[in-house]
Design a protein around this motif. Structure first.
Motif, PDB file in Angstrom:
ATOM      1  N   ALA A 148       0.831  -1.201   0.000  1.00 29.48           N
ATOM      2  CA  ALA A 148       0.000   0.000   0.000  1.00 29.48           C
ATOM      3  C   ALA A 148       0.867   1.253   0.000  1.00 29.48           C
ATOM      4  O   ALA A 148       0.579   2.241  -0.696  1.00 29.48           O
ATOM      5  N   ALA A 149       1.948   1.185   0.795  1.00 33.67           N
ATOM      6  CA  ALA A 149       2.854   2.336   0.832  1.00 33.67           C
ATOM      7  C   ALA A 149       3.513   2.547  -0.527  1.00 33.67           C
ATOM      8  O   ALA A 149       3.655   3.697  -0.991  1.00 33.67           O
ATOM      9  N   GLU A 150       3.918   1.429  -1.146  1.00 40.14           N
ATOM     10  CA  GLU A 150       4.534   1.545  -2.473  1.00 40.14           C
ATOM     11  C   GLU A 150       3.544   2.093  -3.489  1.00 40.14           C
ATOM     12  O   GLU A 150       3.893   2.949  -4.323  1.00 40.14           O
ATOM     13  N   GLU A 151       2.297   1.581  -3.415  1.00 42.53           N
ATOM     14  CA  GLU A 151       1.282   2.089  -4.350  1.00 42.53           C
ATOM     15  C   GLU A 151       0.999   3.567  -4.106  1.00 42.53           C
ATOM     16  O   GLU A 151       0.838   4.350  -5.056  1.00 42.53           O
ATOM     17  N   ALA A 152       0.930   3.916  -2.806  1.00 42.80           N
ATOM     18  CA  ALA A 152       0.699   5.327  -2.491  1.00 42.80           C
ATOM     19  C   ALA A 152       1.851   6.183  -3.003  1.00 42.80           C
ATOM     20  O   ALA A 152       1.632   7.287  -3.545  1.00 42.80           O
ATOM     21  N   ALA A 153       3.071   5.655  -2.815  1.00 46.21           N
ATOM     22  CA  ALA A 153       4.229   6.402  -3.305  1.00 46.21           C
ATOM     23  C   ALA A 153       4.201   6.518  -4.823  1.00 46.21           C
ATOM     24  O   ALA A 153       4.520   7.582  -5.395  1.00 46.21           O
ATOM     25  N   GLU A 154       3.807   5.421  -5.486  1.00 44.96           N
ATOM     26  CA  GLU A 154       3.716   5.460  -6.952  1.00 44.96           C
ATOM     27  C   GLU A 154       2.651   6.454  -7.415  1.00 44.96           C
ATOM     28  O   GLU A 154       2.856   7.214  -8.374  1.00 44.96           O
ATOM     29  N   LYS A 155       1.508   6.406  -6.708  1.00 45.33           N
ATOM     30  CA  LYS A 155       0.447   7.349  -7.067  1.00 45.33           C
ATOM     31  C   LYS A 155       0.894   8.797  -6.854  1.00 45.33           C
ATOM     32  O   LYS A 155       0.598   9.683  -7.658  1.00 45.33           O
ATOM     33  N   LYS A 156       1.582   8.996  -5.740  1.00 45.59           N
ATOM     34  CA  LYS A 156       2.065  10.341  -5.453  1.00 45.59           C
ATOM     35  C   LYS A 156       3.059  10.799  -6.511  1.00 45.59           C
ATOM     36  O   LYS A 156       2.998  11.947  -7.002  1.00 45.59           O
ATOM     37  N   ALA A 157       3.978   9.864  -6.839  1.00 46.63           N
ATOM     38  CA  ALA A 157       4.964  10.215  -7.867  1.00 46.63           C
ATOM     39  C   ALA A 157       4.288  10.481  -9.205  1.00 46.63           C
ATOM     40  O   ALA A 157       4.656  11.414  -9.928  1.00 46.63           O
ATOM     41  N   GLU A 158       3.286   9.660  -9.532  1.00 45.68           N
ATOM     42  CA  GLU A 158       2.560   9.875 -10.793  1.00 45.68           C
ATOM     43  C   GLU A 158       1.795  11.183 -10.772  1.00 45.68           C
ATOM     44  O   GLU A 158       1.751  11.915 -11.779  1.00 45.68           O
ATOM     45  N   ALA A 159       1.182  11.463  -9.615  1.00 46.96           N
ATOM     46  CA  ALA A 159       0.463  12.735  -9.509  1.00 46.96           C
ATOM     47  C   ALA A 159       1.412  13.916  -9.669  1.00 46.96           C
ATOM     48  O   ALA A 159       1.092  14.912 -10.344  1.00 46.96           O
ATOM     49  N   GLU A 160       2.597  13.771  -9.039  1.00 46.77           N
ATOM     50  CA  GLU A 160       3.574  14.850  -9.179  1.00 46.77           C
ATOM     51  C   GLU A 160       4.040  14.981 -10.628  1.00 46.77           C
ATOM     52  O   GLU A 160       4.217  16.086 -11.147  1.00 46.77           O
ATOM     53  N   ARG A 161       4.232  13.807 -11.253  1.00 48.66           N
ATOM     54  CA  ARG A 161       4.659  13.843 -12.660  1.00 48.66           C
ATOM     55  C   ARG A 161       3.596  14.485 -13.534  1.00 48.66           C
ATOM     56  O   ARG A 161       3.893  15.331 -14.397  1.00 48.66           O
ATOM     57  N   LEU A 162       2.325  14.059 -13.303  1.00 44.70           N
ATOM     58  CA  LEU A 162       1.238  14.612 -14.105  1.00 44.70           C
ATOM     59  C   LEU A 162       1.040  16.110 -13.837  1.00 44.70           C
ATOM     60  O   LEU A 162       0.736  16.888 -14.746  1.00 44.70           O
ATOM     61  N   ALA A 163       1.211  16.458 -12.540  1.00 47.13           N
ATOM     62  CA  ALA A 163       1.075  17.887 -12.223  1.00 47.13           C
ATOM     63  C   ALA A 163       2.151  18.697 -12.927  1.00 47.13           C
ATOM     64  O   ALA A 163       1.884  19.786 -13.475  1.00 47.13           O
ATOM     65  N   LYS A 164       3.358  18.146 -12.903  1.00 47.35           N
ATOM     66  CA  LYS A 164       4.441  18.839 -13.594  1.00 47.35           C
ATOM     67  C   LYS A 164       4.212  18.831 -15.093  1.00 47.35           C
ATOM     68  O   LYS A 164       4.455  19.832 -15.791  1.00 47.35           O
ATOM     69  N   LEU A 165       3.712  17.688 -15.589  1.00 42.57           N
ATOM     70  CA  LEU A 165       3.428  17.581 -17.013  1.00 42.57           C
ATOM     71  C   LEU A 165       2.267  18.485 -17.405  1.00 42.57           C
ATOM     72  O   LEU A 165       2.264  19.108 -18.472  1.00 42.57           O
ATOM     73  N   ALA A 166       1.258  18.534 -16.542  1.00 43.10           N
ATOM     74  CA  ALA A 166       0.088  19.362 -16.839  1.00 43.10           C
ATOM     75  C   ALA A 166       0.451  20.837 -16.954  1.00 43.10           C
ATOM     76  O   ALA A 166      -0.222  21.612 -17.648  1.00 43.10           O
TER      77      ALA A 166
END
Length: 345
Positions: free
Chosen positions: A194-212
């Motif tokens: 769950a922590a890894e998934e949360a970290a992945e989601k967070k990283a993806e959100a950060e990536r998408l936010a930066k990409l957005a």
């Protein structure tokens, strides 16, 4: 016919004097083959059953008395005195030579004889400890021995049962511990996942936010009127090849990302169309515009206005028809592509 011969006379064991009177004093008689030879015929003389038979019977009696000593002791049964003539006593076998009797015979003194008489006729089954404790009766000793063995067996059975219970308890505790450990490991693994998934989601959100931040929605004040792949007769291919943003005519059309205008002009059923090529070779088509604000070869930045919503070409109302093509020319779903860039459509 067999002849009836008279039986030979058996000499009398008693002496006779000159007058023929018998002296009743006992004299040893030694039988011979002639004196005991059977006579053929109707008259037979029974064999003399004398001292040899008596000696055998006496010996058997002594052995039987010794064997019976395990059940009767000298304390419970008084000794029996046996009187025999000297001539018979002299021919009896030595008592010490009889099996099992010599251990009870002593010639040291009368005191020793008294000791033997006061002791049990046999000590079979009686240990030294039992003898010291006074358990001199063989039957009582056997009974005590049996009770002791029963107690030992009972104690052993109880010990085995206790050991089995302790083993079962240990196994149950080990199983419970193993179960708890497994559950703890599973819980830890789940938390880690769950922590890894949360970290992945967070990283993806950060990536998408930066990409957005480097991508923009192509227009505003819209709603989706037709999606990619939707079937219908109004499209020449039989299905919809893009994504329609229904919006009022004149609504600004913006560049979704920085790139170069590949073409800008009227294109049949697409009406006024602008093709924007991105750095990775992806092409974004803006169709049915009412007007265009850029020309071919012009470089634009994210969010820059490149035209206006219109209803040119094959349309039923004002809207922006947006298509996305990969570098090899394959058309893909614009909504999925835009969302993959962190945009909310």
């Amino acid at each position: 016919m067999a002849s009836n011969q008279p039986a030979p006379e058996v000499p009398s064991p008693f002496r006779t004097d000159s007058l023929g009177t018998e002296d009743r004093t006992w004299e040893e008689w030694n039988p011979t083959e002639e004196s005991i030879r059977p006579v053929r015929g109707r008259h037979r003389v029974a064999k003399q059953r004398g001292l040899a038979r008596s000696s055998t019977v006496l010996g058997v009696g002594v052995i039987a008395a010794v064997g019976a000593g395990g059940m009767a002791t000298a304390q419970s049964k008084p000794p029996v005195s046996i009187s025999l003539p000297d001539s018979i006593a002299d021919n009896l076998p030595d008592a010490k030579s009889l099996p099992g009797v010599s251990a009870f015979m002593s010639t040291d003194s009368d005191a020793d004889h008294a000791t033997v008489a006061s002791s049990p006729l046999t000590t079979a089954g009686i240990t030294a400890a039992e003898a010291e404790q006074g358990a001199t009766d063989a039957g009582e000793a056997l009974r005590a021995r049996i009770l002791q063995q029963a107690e030992q067996q009972q104690a052993g059975a109880e010990a085995e049962a206790k050991a089995a219970q302790e083993k079962a308890a240990a196994e149950a505790a080990a199983a419970q511990a193993a179960k708890q450990q497994t559950e703890a490991e599973a819980e830890a693994a789940a938390k880690k996942k769950a922590a890894e998934e949360a970290a992945e989601k967070k990283a993806e959100a950060e990536r998408l936010a930066k990409l957005a931040a480097s991508y923009a929605v192509p227009t505003s004040s819209y709603y989706i009127s037709s999606s990619f792949g939707q079937a219908g007769s109004m499209w020449s291919s039989g299905y919809h090849t893009g994504l329609d943003f229904a919006a009022p005519t004149g609504t600004p059309v913006k560049a979704v990302h920085s790139g170069t205008v590949k073409s800008a002009g009227y294109s049949g059923s697409y009406g006024y169309r602008t093709v924007l090529e991105l750095e990775d070779g992806t092409e974004v088509w803006y169709c049915h515009q009412s007007s265009m604000d850029v020309t071919a070869g012009q470089k634009v930045t994210t969010g820059q206005t490149i035209g206006r919503v219109g209803a040119t070409g094959n349309v039923t109302g004002a809207h922006l028809h947006l298509e996305v093509h990969t570098p090899d020319g394959t058309g893909i779903d614009p909504m999925a592509w835009l969302r993959g860039k962190g945009l909310t459509i």
